[in-house]
Scaffold this active site. Structure first.
Site, PDB file in Angstrom:
ATOM      1  N   HIS A  54       8.386  94.705 -29.765  1.00 39.38           N
ATOM      2  CA  HIS A  54       6.962  94.287 -29.033  1.00 39.38           C
ATOM      3  C   HIS A  54       6.472  95.222 -28.382  1.00 39.38           C
ATOM      4  O   HIS A  54       6.612  95.500 -27.310  1.00 39.38           O
ATOM      5  CB  HIS A  54       7.408  93.171 -28.357  1.00 39.38           C
ATOM      6  CG  HIS A  54       6.092  92.420 -27.676  1.00 39.38           C
ATOM      7  ND1 HIS A  54       6.090  91.044 -27.342  1.00 39.38           N
ATOM      8  CD2 HIS A  54       4.940  92.612 -27.342  1.00 39.38           C
ATOM      9  CE1 HIS A  54       4.870  90.701 -27.227  1.00 39.38           C
ATOM     10  NE2 HIS A  54       4.263  91.759 -27.122  1.00 39.38           N
ATOM     11  N   HIS A  56       2.231  97.588 -27.754  1.00 37.82           N
ATOM     12  CA  HIS A  56       0.940  97.449 -28.209  1.00 37.82           C
ATOM     13  C   HIS A  56       0.623  99.231 -28.062  1.00 37.82           C
ATOM     14  O   HIS A  56       0.644  99.736 -27.095  1.00 37.82           O
ATOM     15  CB  HIS A  56       0.356  96.758 -26.963  1.00 37.82           C
ATOM     16  CG  HIS A  56       0.600  95.262 -27.054  1.00 37.82           C
ATOM     17  ND1 HIS A  56      -0.180  94.307 -27.841  1.00 37.82           N
ATOM     18  CD2 HIS A  56       1.606  94.652 -26.527  1.00 37.82           C
ATOM     19  CE1 HIS A  56       0.359  93.182 -27.610  1.00 37.82           C
ATOM     20  NE2 HIS A  56       1.104  93.383 -26.665  1.00 37.82           N
ATOM     21  N   ARG A  58      -2.489 100.043 -29.311  1.00 42.93           N
ATOM     22  CA  ARG A  58      -4.168 100.132 -29.146  1.00 42.93           C
ATOM     23  C   ARG A  58      -4.898 100.896 -30.227  1.00 42.93           C
ATOM     24  O   ARG A  58      -6.017 100.917 -30.058  1.00 42.93           O
ATOM     25  CB  ARG A  58      -4.346 100.790 -27.878  1.00 42.93           C
ATOM     26  CG  ARG A  58      -3.508 100.139 -26.821  1.00 42.93           C
ATOM     27  CD  ARG A  58      -3.697  98.640 -26.317  1.00 42.93           C
ATOM     28  NE  ARG A  58      -3.339  98.376 -25.120  1.00 42.93           N
ATOM     29  CZ  ARG A  58      -2.985  96.966 -24.804  1.00 42.93           C
ATOM     30  NH1 ARG A  58      -3.408  96.240 -25.656  1.00 42.93           N
ATOM     31  NH2 ARG A  58      -2.787  96.724 -23.524  1.00 42.93           N
ATOM     32  N   HIS A 226       8.296  87.451 -25.158  1.00 44.23           N
ATOM     33  CA  HIS A 226       8.379  87.668 -23.739  1.00 44.23           C
ATOM     34  C   HIS A 226       8.438  85.969 -22.956  1.00 44.23           C
ATOM     35  O   HIS A 226       7.561  85.625 -22.353  1.00 44.23           O
ATOM     36  CB  HIS A 226       6.862  88.237 -23.187  1.00 44.23           C
ATOM     37  CG  HIS A 226       5.635  87.959 -24.035  1.00 44.23           C
ATOM     38  ND1 HIS A 226       5.368  86.498 -24.286  1.00 44.23           N
ATOM     39  CD2 HIS A 226       4.854  88.494 -24.456  1.00 44.23           C
ATOM     40  CE1 HIS A 226       4.144  86.613 -24.496  1.00 44.23           C
ATOM     41  NE2 HIS A 226       3.773  87.824 -24.848  1.00 44.23           N
ATOM     42  N   ASN A 272       0.890  88.974 -18.647  1.00 47.15           N
ATOM     43  CA  ASN A 272       0.794  87.840 -19.323  1.00 47.15           C
ATOM     44  C   ASN A 272       1.763  87.798 -20.362  1.00 47.15           C
ATOM     45  O   ASN A 272       1.961  88.502 -21.084  1.00 47.15           O
ATOM     46  CB  ASN A 272      -0.663  87.625 -19.758  1.00 47.15           C
ATOM     47  CG  ASN A 272      -0.719  86.254 -20.692  1.00 47.15           C
ATOM     48  OD1 ASN A 272       0.229  85.350 -20.180  1.00 47.15           O
ATOM     49  ND2 ASN A 272      -1.646  86.022 -21.453  1.00 47.15           N
ATOM     50  N   ASP A 299       7.429  94.739 -24.310  1.00 45.80           N
ATOM     51  CA  ASP A 299       5.682  94.317 -24.438  1.00 45.80           C
ATOM     52  C   ASP A 299       4.996  95.384 -23.779  1.00 45.80           C
ATOM     53  O   ASP A 299       3.842  95.578 -22.915  1.00 45.80           O
ATOM     54  CB  ASP A 299       5.629  92.940 -23.555  1.00 45.80           C
ATOM     55  CG  ASP A 299       4.207  92.555 -23.649  1.00 45.80           C
ATOM     56  OD1 ASP A 299       3.358  92.948 -24.506  1.00 45.80           O
ATOM     57  OD2 ASP A 299       3.808  91.373 -23.098  1.00 45.80           O
TER      58      ASP A 299
END
Length: 418
Positions: A54, A56, A58, A226, A272, A299
């Site tokens: 997991h 990111h 971008r 998550h 989040n 995350d």
């Protein structure tokens, strides 16, 4: 050929010979020859390469936050040899053309192995389903609307049916928008004290309960991203007992922080799902140790400095974690005596590989030479200036930790040298 000598494996000093991207030999000593590249391990510990399901990165569209190049370099510094990239970039990876472009970009710019998720629905809207069958054939590792909960049950149900048909997992960001209250942190005593709008824990657990019923009906591999509440842990435990094909991940920040530690309007503590209560954090730790939660995933969510300044009411959600995850969990869980190193490797390498049916998670002759060499004995401070990620948005700056990456090796080649 590459020779790694003088490293600890299961507390014994060994050497490893790598040839054709594979581990060819593991022995107490191996004599070097002129054609070998020799890596001196200096009695540090060698581990299977870490796997993060997991992250990111971008790119495309948000490259001021991170790129494939910077994100994978940061991953290598964190000891990771394989990462799974989320599709909520701009444009969203929601069609075969964008998926193909993303896979090619990952292969071109990534210094670690980068698996690619595709979206469940077009533009993460949850109004329709993407071409799951086609994108599965092209190599999508799974399907997710991460960043958004799938609000309509019928869309999730149809996606599960399609994913089951092609033997791919659904990865769920569980969040019922009608229960988030436009909050910026967990709903509880701390949010009341600070006068900040709170996100109800029910926003997670209620949608998770729905999805687990659908997963039970469809038989799909359903993976909870998550996980953050004690009710969610209880639901996953019950679902596993019922035979649901469910796995779950937890992020380091939810294991180490809770909302009682949010003592001011601090945007670095905004993520989040949000940091939950102390009781939730204890349930997450217990769920991880007992096996209800299968793995740790970061995350990793980089943002610019401007996006993480000011108030939690306006700052972006998210925390970077790919460069700090191992050291934080090693220090707080292994160094403290709560679990042993083998358990940490299971959470951060072996279990992710097994759950998603990829190679990795083991150091054995004949397996790919994806590994990391860690200095587990020297203490160091987490500093923003040391990060290879573009993002430095984390509340862990200044923490003293153990477990520093000395080498990360991917397919027998050095991806990072500390």
């Amino acid at each position: 050929m590459t020779l790694i000598q003088n490293v600890k494996l299961n507390n014994e000093l060994v050497s490893l010979l790598i040839e054709d991207n594979l581990i060819k030999q593991i022995a107490p000593t191996i004599a070097p020859t002129p054609e070998m590249t020799v890596i001196e391990g200096e009695e540090n510990t060698i581990l299977p390469g870490l796997i993060d399901v997991h992250v990111h990165f971008r790119e495309p569209g948000l490259t001021y936050k991170e790129t494939i190049k910077t994100g994978t370099k940061a991953s290598a510094r964190g000891g990771f040899t394989t990462v799974f990239a989320m599709p909520n970039v701009k444009p969203v990876i929601d069609n075969p053309e964008s998926l193909q472009q993303m896979i090619e970009l990952n292969q071109r710019d990534g210094v670690v192995k980068t698996q690619q998720y595709a979206a469940i629905s077009s533009n993460l809207s949850a109004l329709d389903n993407t071409d799951i069958e086609k994108m599965a054939q092209m190599g999508a590792i799974g399907f997710t609307n991460d960043g958004c909960g799938v609000q309509q049950a019928n869309i999730m149900y149809e996606a599960m049916l399609k994913a089951k048909d092609v033997n791919k997992p659904i990865i769920a960001h569980v969040e019922d928008n009608s229960l988030t209250n436009q909050g910026v942190m967990n709903e509880g005593e701390s949010s009341k004290k600070l006068g900040l709008p709170g996100i109800s824990p029910l926003s997670e657990s209620s949608q998770l309960a729905r999805d687990l019923v659908l997963a039970h009906s469809t038989g799909v591999h359903y993976h909870v991203a998550h996980i953050s509440t004690k009710e969610s842990v209880e639901l996953v435990r019950l679902a596993k007992q019922m035979g649901v094909n469910v796995t779950a991940e937890v992020s380091p920040h939810h294991l180490l922080l809770d909302d009682s530690m949010v003592e001011s309007d601090n945007p670095m503590m905004k993520m989040n799902p949000p940091l939950r209560s102390k009781a939730d954090r204890k349930a997450l730790i217990a769920g991880l140790i007992e096996g209800t939660i299968d793995m740790i995933a970061t995350d990793h969510a980089p943002h610019s400095q401007e996006e993480k300044q000011g108030s939690m009411t306006t700052a972006a959600f998210g925390i970077v974690g790919i460069e700090t995850a191992f050291s934080l969990i090693y220090t707080k869980f292994v160094k403290s005596g709560l679990v042993d190193l083998a358990t940490l490797v299971k959470w951060m390498s072996k279990n992710p590989a097994q759950a998603f049916y990829i190679q990795g998670g083991q150091l054995e002759i004949g397996k790919p030479a994806d590994l990391t060499i860690m200095d587990l004995d020297s203490e160091y401070e987490i500093k923003a200036e040391d990060f290879l990620s573009k993002g430095t948005n984390t509340p862990f700056l200044g923490w003293q930790v153990f477990g520093q990456t000395k080498y990360t090796i991917v397919d027998g080649k050095i991806a990072y040298k500390g």
